[in-house]
Design an enzyme around this catalytic site. Sequence first.
Site, PDB file in Angstrom:
ATOM      1  N   GLU A  29     -13.189 -30.672 -17.876  1.00 49.26           N
ATOM      2  CA  GLU A  29     -13.751 -31.241 -19.098  1.00 49.26           C
ATOM      3  C   GLU A  29     -13.676 -32.771 -19.118  1.00 49.26           C
ATOM      4  OE1 GLU A  29     -12.593 -28.756 -22.691  1.00 49.26           O
ATOM      5  OE2 GLU A  29     -11.233 -27.975 -21.165  1.00 49.26           O
ATOM      6  N   SER A 217     -14.303 -26.061 -23.845  1.00 49.53           N
ATOM      7  CA  SER A 217     -15.693 -26.513 -23.806  1.00 49.53           C
ATOM      8  C   SER A 217     -16.633 -25.467 -23.225  1.00 49.53           C
ATOM      9  CB  SER A 217     -15.826 -27.822 -23.010  1.00 49.53           C
ATOM     10  OG  SER A 217     -15.118 -28.863 -23.616  1.00 49.53           O
ATOM     11  N   SER A 353     -20.226 -33.267 -32.411  1.00 48.05           N
ATOM     12  CA  SER A 353     -19.250 -32.190 -32.411  1.00 48.05           C
ATOM     13  C   SER A 353     -19.057 -31.636 -33.815  1.00 48.05           C
ATOM     14  CB  SER A 353     -17.903 -32.684 -31.874  1.00 48.05           C
ATOM     15  OG  SER A 353     -18.019 -33.085 -30.525  1.00 48.05           O
TER      16      SER A 353
END
Length: 385
Positions: A29, A217, A353
Site C-alpha cells: 500500500e 486497501s 477517501s
Amino acid sequence: MSTENLPQSPEQPSRKPRVAVVFGGRSSEHGISVVTAGAVLKAIDRTKYDVLPIGITSDGRWALTADEPERMAITDRRTPTVDELAESHEGGVVLPVDPANREVVYSEPGSVPKALGEVDVVFPVLHGPYGEDGTLQGLLELSGVPYVGAGVLASAVGQDKEYMKRVFTSFGLAVGPYVVIRPREWAQDESAARKKIVDFAGEHGWPLFVKPARAGSSIGITKVDDLSGLDEAIAEAQAHDPKILVEAALRGREIECGVLEFEDGPRASVPAEIPPPDAHAYYDFEAKYIDSTPGIVPAPLTEEQTAEVRRLAVEAFEAASCEGLVRADFFLTEDGEFVINEINTMPGFTPISMYPQMWQATGVGYPELIDRLVRAALRRPTGLR
C-alpha cells in the site's frame, strides 16, 4: 522590593509544535500512503504547525523528501513513490531512540550528520504491514515521541483480520463466517489446507473472498465464484501475506462509519454507503482509488439504523482499544442486522477517501480533522496508559 518599574524582558515566542508526517513504507500500500500524505501536507494548518515530511522507501530507507504535495497524486492511473520524492537516494533520516531527546538527524555517506530539529508528534500515514500494524508505533513508544492514531496493540489487532474478528466476537459484535489458512498449514499439507477451504464453501456456499490476512486497501483480494478460481486466488493473497483469510459472501449493503477521538471520548460520524461499482466485481483497489467509485454520504438509512451503526462503530473502537481514529466497515444484511467486516486504524485519507468525506458531512472539515488528530496525539502520553 517592587518590580513594577523594572524593565521587563520580552517574552520569547513559543515554538509551533513540529509534526513529522511519515509515509510510504514497505507494504503493497506504499503508493496510497504517499497519496494520503500529499493530502495531509496540503491541508495541515501551517500557522499552527511546522511540518517535516519523511518518506520510507519500499526497501525501508527513511528519506528526507520535498514538501511538495502536488507531486503526491495519482497520475495516469499510477500512484507515486517515495523514491521519486526523496531528496537523496543515499541519505537517511534517523529518529531519536532516547526519550529525553526528540532531535531528528539526517545523514549522507561522507557528510557530517545534519540536525533537522525536534519533533513533537509523528503523523504516521502508513498503510499495511511495517507501519500500520504496531511496528512503527512500538518504535515511537520506545522513542517517547507522541503519534497520531492507535497504539501498538490496537494497531496490531486492526491489521490482522483474524484476531480482529476474534476480539470483536469476544465483545459480542457480530462477524461473518470465515476460515484462516496459516503458513505452516499450507507448507505442511497444501491438499489439506485447500480441502479446509472447499469444506467451508460447502457449508457457506460460493462465492468466497480470499484475502491476505494482514493487508488493506483491498489489495490481494479475489472474489472466487467456484472451485476453478481458488488456486489462483490463494496465490494472489499469498503474494502479499503468507497467512490468508477466506470469508463467506454476505448479502447486504456495505456501510462505513468513521470514529474520531474528541476531548470527551470517541464519537461516530454519519455513516456512508458503498454502492456496488458498475465496472468492478466488488469494491476493490481500482474501484476505490483509480476509478474513484463514489460513496453515498450520508447513507440512506433509517434514524434507528443510523444510530445503531454509529453505536456499533464506537463499540468496535473501544473493543480494540483504539485511539485517534478508526473507520469501521459493516454489512447491513437482508434481515436488518449489522455485521462488522473490519476496522481500519489508519484509513485512507486522500481527498476522495470515505473517512474524511463522512466527517465533512458530520461538520468536521478536512483541516479541522487533521488538527483534532494532532491535538489528540499531543494530549496523550506515550507508554502505558
